[in-house]
Design a protein around this motif. Structure first.
Motif, PDB file in Angstrom:
ATOM      1  N   MET A 143       0.794  -1.226   0.000  1.00  0.00           N
ATOM      2  CA  MET A 143       0.000   0.000   0.000  1.00  0.00           C
ATOM      3  C   MET A 143       0.825   1.273   0.000  1.00  0.00           C
ATOM      4  O   MET A 143       0.317   2.343  -0.293  1.00  0.00           O
ATOM      5  CB  MET A 143      -0.933  -0.008   1.223  1.00  0.00           C
ATOM      6  CG  MET A 143      -1.957  -1.130   1.202  1.00  0.00           C
ATOM      7  SD  MET A 143      -2.927  -1.236   2.720  1.00  0.00           S
ATOM      8  CE  MET A 143      -1.771  -2.128   3.799  1.00  0.00           C
ATOM      9  N   ASP A 144       2.102   1.186   0.340  1.00  0.00           N
ATOM     10  CA  ASP A 144       2.918   2.380   0.502  1.00  0.00           C
ATOM     11  C   ASP A 144       4.292   2.168  -0.144  1.00  0.00           C
ATOM     12  O   ASP A 144       4.663   1.050  -0.486  1.00  0.00           O
ATOM     13  CB  ASP A 144       3.070   2.697   1.996  1.00  0.00           C
ATOM     14  CG  ASP A 144       3.544   4.114   2.253  1.00  0.00           C
ATOM     15  OD1 ASP A 144       3.651   4.900   1.294  1.00  0.00           O
ATOM     16  OD2 ASP A 144       3.809   4.437   3.426  1.00  0.00           O
ATOM     17  N   SER A 145       5.023   3.251  -0.274  1.00  0.00           N
ATOM     18  CA  SER A 145       6.349   3.191  -0.901  1.00  0.00           C
ATOM     19  C   SER A 145       7.351   2.481   0.002  1.00  0.00           C
ATOM     20  O   SER A 145       7.270   2.552   1.234  1.00  0.00           O
ATOM     21  CB  SER A 145       6.862   4.607  -1.195  1.00  0.00           C
ATOM     22  OG  SER A 145       6.001   5.272  -2.098  1.00  0.00           O
ATOM     23  N   GLY A 146       8.289   1.788  -0.623  1.00  0.00           N
ATOM     24  CA  GLY A 146       9.374   1.135   0.091  1.00  0.00           C
ATOM     25  C   GLY A 146      10.705   1.719  -0.334  1.00  0.00           C
ATOM     26  O   GLY A 146      10.883   2.108  -1.496  1.00  0.00           O
ATOM     27  N   PHE A 147      11.676   1.793   0.606  1.00  0.00           N
ATOM     28  CA  PHE A 147      12.964   2.414   0.330  1.00  0.00           C
ATOM     29  C   PHE A 147      14.096   1.458   0.695  1.00  0.00           C
ATOM     30  O   PHE A 147      13.987   0.690   1.656  1.00  0.00           O
ATOM     31  CB  PHE A 147      13.121   3.715   1.118  1.00  0.00           C
ATOM     32  CG  PHE A 147      12.096   4.760   0.770  1.00  0.00           C
ATOM     33  CD1 PHE A 147      12.369   5.712  -0.201  1.00  0.00           C
ATOM     34  CD2 PHE A 147      10.859   4.772   1.398  1.00  0.00           C
ATOM     35  CE1 PHE A 147      11.422   6.670  -0.528  1.00  0.00           C
ATOM     36  CE2 PHE A 147       9.911   5.737   1.083  1.00  0.00           C
ATOM     37  CZ  PHE A 147      10.187   6.688   0.112  1.00  0.00           C
ATOM     38  N   ASP A 148      15.165   1.512  -0.065  1.00  0.00           N
ATOM     39  CA  ASP A 148      16.351   0.722   0.241  1.00  0.00           C
ATOM     40  C   ASP A 148      16.951   1.220   1.552  1.00  0.00           C
ATOM     41  O   ASP A 148      17.262   2.426   1.678  1.00  0.00           O
ATOM     42  CB  ASP A 148      17.372   0.862  -0.894  1.00  0.00           C
ATOM     43  CG  ASP A 148      18.538  -0.099  -0.747  1.00  0.00           C
ATOM     44  OD1 ASP A 148      19.250  -0.017   0.290  1.00  0.00           O
ATOM     45  OD2 ASP A 148      18.742  -0.932  -1.637  1.00  0.00           O
ATOM     46  N   PRO A 149      17.130   0.330   2.555  1.00  0.00           N
ATOM     47  CA  PRO A 149      17.637   0.785   3.859  1.00  0.00           C
ATOM     48  C   PRO A 149      19.062   1.331   3.808  1.00  0.00           C
ATOM     49  O   PRO A 149      19.464   2.107   4.681  1.00  0.00           O
ATOM     50  CB  PRO A 149      17.571  -0.478   4.723  1.00  0.00           C
ATOM     51  CG  PRO A 149      17.588  -1.609   3.754  1.00  0.00           C
ATOM     52  CD  PRO A 149      16.874  -1.115   2.540  1.00  0.00           C
ATOM     53  N   LYS A 150      19.841   0.971   2.787  1.00  0.00           N
ATOM     54  CA  LYS A 150      21.232   1.425   2.690  1.00  0.00           C
ATOM     55  C   LYS A 150      21.350   2.752   1.959  1.00  0.00           C
ATOM     56  O   LYS A 150      22.113   3.637   2.362  1.00  0.00           O
ATOM     57  CB  LYS A 150      22.079   0.360   1.982  1.00  0.00           C
ATOM     58  CG  LYS A 150      22.176  -0.954   2.744  1.00  0.00           C
ATOM     59  CD  LYS A 150      23.019  -1.959   1.981  1.00  0.00           C
ATOM     60  CE  LYS A 150      23.121  -3.281   2.754  1.00  0.00           C
ATOM     61  NZ  LYS A 150      23.937  -4.286   2.000  1.00  0.00           N
ATOM     62  N   THR A 151      20.595   2.903   0.863  1.00  0.00           N
ATOM     63  CA  THR A 151      20.738   4.103   0.026  1.00  0.00           C
ATOM     64  C   THR A 151      19.595   5.096   0.196  1.00  0.00           C
ATOM     65  O   THR A 151      19.737   6.267  -0.166  1.00  0.00           O
ATOM     66  CB  THR A 151      20.819   3.696  -1.458  1.00  0.00           C
ATOM     67  OG1 THR A 151      19.584   3.059  -1.849  1.00  0.00           O
ATOM     68  CG2 THR A 151      21.971   2.726  -1.678  1.00  0.00           C
ATOM     69  N   GLY A 152      18.439   4.634   0.703  1.00  0.00           N
ATOM     70  CA  GLY A 152      17.283   5.516   0.831  1.00  0.00           C
ATOM     71  C   GLY A 152      16.534   5.732  -0.464  1.00  0.00           C
ATOM     72  O   GLY A 152      15.600   6.533  -0.538  1.00  0.00           O
TER      73      GLY A 152
END
Length: 298
Positions: A143-152
């Motif tokens: 349902m929502d955006s996901g981000f790479d935990p290392k690069t953002g």
């Protein structure tokens, strides 16, 4: 005199045998009537589910020497079933949704859980046992955006990716709490926005494209049991093998939901999920959520 005794004995034996036969027939009729009554009672729609809010927190004051970072997390989940039964027809539907956030002291709030899944399974009786001719459909996304935990960097959002499976098969259903569906001719579609594939493939979708088609076999199992009073465990297993590309690399999705009820509204909940999809990542993805839950059943 002997003849009279013999005649009486034969008559008594015949009466006793006839009584046993009648008693057996009566028991069979009662069993059939009870079964028909049970079938009649279960005809139509059967709905049920719950909404649960999970919360957990860790806090430390400035004088705490053991170390640690104050954090707070919460998630909202929906698990809802609406099943239909009439004669030789069964139609089982399930919606699972959850969304969670975590806040670490000194850091921005991040998403800890996000999924939306719908499963529909239609069956028609095949013979006298627990087997049904079936048609299976499954859709899942986030349902929502996901981000790479290392690069953002943003790596996903709503409907990117989205997975759709559908196909015919055979369903073995003992009850609403125990069933297994085998679908050897299942189509699978993977959708992703093309801006995620501009620089390379994403979630198995080739560079520059927005979808991928697969054809293979799917196996879907469901088992819910009571471990003890007020403790229930729900197990959901989905397997998929793509005939068109590396069929030996089976996609695995296992979910376990453990509910330990304190009372009608309060419970301790444990959610565990293990994913393996070599198109997305060549390793197991593990998700685990534990917390005190506030439940609302409906």
């Amino acid at each position: 005199m002997r003849k009279i005794i013999l005649v009486v004995t034969i008559l008594l034996f015949g009466i006793n045998a006839n009584a046993q036969v009648n008693e057996k027939e009566l028991l069979n009729k009662n069993a059939e009537a009870a079964k028909k009554a049970d079938d009649t009672t279960n005809v139509g729609w059967k709905r049920g589910g719950n909404i649960v809010f999970l919360f957990n927190q860790s806090a430390f004051n400035n004088d705490w020497l053991g170390g640690g970072t104050a954090n707070m997390a919460g998630s909202l989940g929906l698990n809802y079933d609406f099943n239909y039964k009439a004669g030789k027809i069964v139609w089982d539907n399930k919606i699972i949704g959850s969304y969670g956030l975590t806040k670490l002291k000194g850091q921005d709030m991040v998403k800890s859980d996000d999924r939306l899944e719908f499963t529909s399974l239609f069956g028609r009786k095949a013979g006298q046992g627990n087997w049904y001719y079936s048609w299976y459909l499954n859709f899942k996304t986030q349902m929502d955006s996901g981000f790479d935990p290392k690069t953002g960097v943003k790596i996903s959002h709503f409907f990117s990716p989205a997975y759709f499976q559908s196909g015919p098969g055979m369903l073995w259903k003992k009850s609403d709490n125990l069933k297994l569906n085998i679908a050897p001719a299942t189509s699978k579609l993977i959708f992703v926005h093309d801006h995620f594939t501009q620089l390379g493939s994403a979630f198995g979708v080739e560079q520059g494209k927005s979808s991928r088609y697969e054809f293979g076999a799917a196996l879907n199992g469901y088992y819910k049991l009571n471990l003890m009073e007020n403790i229930s465990m729900e197990n959901i297993l989905n397997l998929y093998s793509n005939y068109l590309d590396k069929p030996q690399n089976v996609d695995i999705d296992y979910q376990m939901n453990l509910v330990m009820k304190v009372n009608k509204y309060i419970s301790t909940n444990v959610a565990f999920q293990a994913l393996y999809d070599d198109n997305a990542r060549g390793a197991f993805q593990i998700r685990e959520v534990f917390g005190l839950g506030v439940n609302y059943g409906f």
